[in-house]
Design a protein around this motif. Sequence first.
Motif, PDB file in Angstrom:
ATOM      1  N   ASN A  73       0.873  -1.163  -0.019  1.00 40.66           N
ATOM      2  CA  ASN A  73       0.016  -0.173  -0.166  1.00 40.66           C
ATOM      3  C   ASN A  73       0.809   1.143  -0.104  1.00 40.66           C
ATOM      4  N   THR A  74       2.099   1.274  -0.872  1.00 38.60           N
ATOM      5  CA  THR A  74       2.928   2.337  -0.925  1.00 38.60           C
ATOM      6  C   THR A  74       2.771   2.999  -2.300  1.00 38.60           C
ATOM      7  N   GLY A  75       1.608   2.928  -2.823  1.00 38.48           N
ATOM      8  CA  GLY A  75       1.510   3.539  -4.490  1.00 38.48           C
ATOM      9  C   GLY A  75       1.113   4.871  -4.264  1.00 38.48           C
ATOM     10  N   LEU A  76       1.098   5.551  -5.267  1.00 39.27           N
ATOM     11  CA  LEU A  76       0.938   7.007  -5.393  1.00 39.27           C
ATOM     12  C   LEU A  76      -0.404   7.458  -6.285  1.00 39.27           C
ATOM     13  N   CYS A  77      -1.239   6.431  -6.769  1.00 39.15           N
ATOM     14  CA  CYS A  77      -2.311   6.625  -7.789  1.00 39.15           C
ATOM     15  C   CYS A  77      -3.583   6.024  -7.165  1.00 39.15           C
ATOM     16  N   GLY A  78      -3.484   5.722  -5.855  1.00 43.19           N
ATOM     17  CA  GLY A  78      -4.690   4.969  -5.522  1.00 43.19           C
ATOM     18  C   GLY A  78      -5.063   3.586  -5.849  1.00 43.19           C
ATOM     19  N   GLY A  79      -4.248   2.973  -6.610  1.00 40.81           N
ATOM     20  CA  GLY A  79      -4.612   1.682  -7.152  1.00 40.81           C
ATOM     21  C   GLY A  79      -4.997   0.589  -6.131  1.00 40.81           C
ATOM     22  N   SER A  80      -4.682   0.633  -4.908  1.00 43.64           N
ATOM     23  CA  SER A  80      -4.857  -0.416  -3.986  1.00 43.64           C
ATOM     24  C   SER A  80      -5.859   0.013  -2.726  1.00 43.64           C
ATOM     25  N   ILE A  81      -6.535   0.998  -3.346  1.00 45.76           N
ATOM     26  CA  ILE A  81      -7.919   1.307  -2.230  1.00 45.76           C
ATOM     27  C   ILE A  81      -8.928   1.279  -2.506  1.00 45.76           C
ATOM     28  N   PRO A  82      -9.941   0.704  -1.940  1.00 44.09           N
ATOM     29  CA  PRO A  82     -11.409   0.502  -2.229  1.00 44.09           C
ATOM     30  C   PRO A  82     -12.077   1.725  -2.495  1.00 44.09           C
ATOM     31  N   ASP A  83     -13.199   1.617  -3.312  1.00 42.62           N
ATOM     32  CA  ASP A  83     -14.042   2.706  -3.221  1.00 42.62           C
ATOM     33  C   ASP A  83     -14.779   3.065  -1.884  1.00 42.62           C
ATOM     34  N   ASP A  84     -15.762   4.180  -2.181  1.00 42.63           N
ATOM     35  CA  ASP A  84     -16.584   4.380  -0.742  1.00 42.63           C
ATOM     36  C   ASP A  84     -17.575   3.666  -0.452  1.00 42.63           C
ATOM     37  N   SER A  85     -17.946   2.566  -1.457  1.00 39.12           N
ATOM     38  CA  SER A  85     -19.288   2.055  -1.096  1.00 39.12           C
ATOM     39  C   SER A  85     -19.249   0.973   0.017  1.00 39.12           C
ATOM     40  N   GLY A  86     -18.324   0.411   0.587  1.00 35.51           N
ATOM     41  CA  GLY A  86     -18.058  -0.339   1.681  1.00 35.51           C
ATOM     42  C   GLY A  86     -18.589  -1.647   1.437  1.00 35.51           C
ATOM     43  N   THR A  87     -18.855  -2.014  -0.051  1.00 37.01           N
ATOM     44  CA  THR A  87     -19.023  -3.198  -0.442  1.00 37.01           C
ATOM     45  C   THR A  87     -18.079  -4.212  -1.005  1.00 37.01           C
ATOM     46  N   GLN A  88     -16.715  -3.744  -1.150  1.00 36.82           N
ATOM     47  CA  GLN A  88     -15.600  -4.322  -1.653  1.00 36.82           C
ATOM     48  C   GLN A  88     -14.742  -4.876  -0.539  1.00 36.82           C
ATOM     49  N   VAL A  89     -14.069  -5.995  -0.904  1.00 38.37           N
ATOM     50  CA  VAL A  89     -13.225  -6.840   0.057  1.00 38.37           C
ATOM     51  C   VAL A  89     -11.877  -6.417  -0.294  1.00 38.37           C
ATOM     52  N   VAL A  90     -10.912  -6.128   0.625  1.00 36.22           N
ATOM     53  CA  VAL A  90      -9.658  -5.839   0.227  1.00 36.22           C
ATOM     54  C   VAL A  90      -8.796  -7.225   0.524  1.00 36.22           C
ATOM     55  N   LEU A  91      -8.017  -7.585  -0.439  1.00 35.31           N
ATOM     56  CA  LEU A  91      -7.384  -8.849  -0.446  1.00 35.31           C
ATOM     57  C   LEU A  91      -5.998  -8.556  -0.230  1.00 35.31           C
ATOM     58  N   SER A  92      -5.321  -8.662   0.862  1.00 36.82           N
ATOM     59  CA  SER A  92      -4.063  -8.286   1.105  1.00 36.82           C
ATOM     60  C   SER A  92      -3.279  -9.595   1.035  1.00 36.82           C
ATOM     61  N   LEU A  93      -1.910  -9.131   0.444  1.00 34.49           N
ATOM     62  CA  LEU A  93      -1.290 -10.327   0.227  1.00 34.49           C
ATOM     63  C   LEU A  93      -0.148 -10.335   1.178  1.00 34.49           C
TER      64      LEU A  93
END
Length: 470
Positions: A73-93
């Motif tokens: 989660n060190t990116g600069l373009c928001g590519g690994s951040i979920p939207d604000d719907s609260g419906t997505q699952v973050v899959l952390s490796l």
Amino acid sequence: MLDQQLLQALEQVVGEAGLVRDEQRLQSYLSDWRNAYRGKAALVVRPASTEQVAAVVRLCREAGVALVPQGGNTGLCGGSIPDDSGTQVVLSLTRMTQIRDVDAGNETITVEAGVLLQRLQEAAAEAGRLFPLSLGAEGSCTVGGNLATNAGGTAVLRYGNMRDLALGLEVVLPDGRIWNGLRGLRKDNTGYDLKHLFIGSEGTLGIITAAVLKLYPAIRSRTTAWVALPSSQAAVDLIGRMRALCGDRLTGFELMSRQSVEFVLRHVAGCGELFAEPHPWYVLIELSDTLPDSPLAEMLESGLGAAFEEGEALDAVVAGSEAQVAALWKLREGISEAQNHEGPSLKHDISVPVSRIPAFIAQADERLQQAFPGVRIVCYGHVGDGNLHYNISKPLGSEDAPFKAQAEAIMHLIYDVTAAFAGSISAEHGIGQAKREAASRYKDPLELELMRSLKQTLDPTGLMNPGKVL
């Protein structure tokens, strides 16, 4: 909230240790390190094996739940951040941290996606080898994220970016199948090279779970210099001179404007002026070799001597110890951090042909100052691959809000100039959510059509990192 049946099924796969539900613990997964992007998630799932990743993907696909893959989660373009719907699952490796194999004879290392870049470098060193990717975030970024964004860094000039450093991948596809492409082959002409679909795709086509990466002989000698220049054109002339003289011993060639260095001197502890007077531009040059007694100092002296005679260089400092090498790199690597102390930072990671860097800078600088008087331009980057971090800070004494309101107009101006010079709006940071709309404006329509076709083929349900890249 997730369906209770899905939640129980996910817990059966990864165990309680593989779920993050506590609100306080969740926060670090829901915003990037700059706090520029923030979202909500129904759950964070942390599988510990490829098989667990595949099972999680299958369960979420059957339930129609979108997944957002995440590494360090060190990116600069928001590519690994979920939207604000609260419906997505973050899959952390981040639990997948095994170094599966080191094959010194084949000069390869096989690692899982959650291995920290710094740990990978250390494992290579323990085997008497070098893994050359080097980033400011190497202590916290992961191999999976590096591959998903095709990371570059400071040694691309000699070794290339992650696309050049990867030989094989293991990927969980959007339907939960596992593609085992972990082949340590430098020659494999059996059709399409599928790994390149996933490198740089930011988790939109599948989830990289492991990789076979190239190793190189360990570096045994190094020479580093900080050189003052009269212009950015002098940097292009000097790199040509040093390449002709040193070949692939030229490992690093970093360009910095005076404004960049001033921010570091002001805000980064332990950094001081190196010369009696300021200069418009600086470069950090690094030569390295696998031979312990390589004549690098003589090569550097010869190149700089000719540069002084031609007016390409104005002054220079050559590091005499490892501590001095670290101090020179601190001046370069402190720029991003230092700029944050000056208020909002509008970051633009662009690339143009190396020969056109000076003309790009001149035109972009002039147009920016005409349209937005007083903005401070923080320009630095990797001359050898044409990659500039062309960042903008607000005018001295101005308020944050009016400056932020101009962000889109400033971005379009910079990208318009980039396009005019046949450049790219993203050199090494990716697209994520930050540049998705810009990509649709500046990328060739046929390229976008082909990308969408690939996305539709591999991820027809659109559940892999939706809202990113495309």
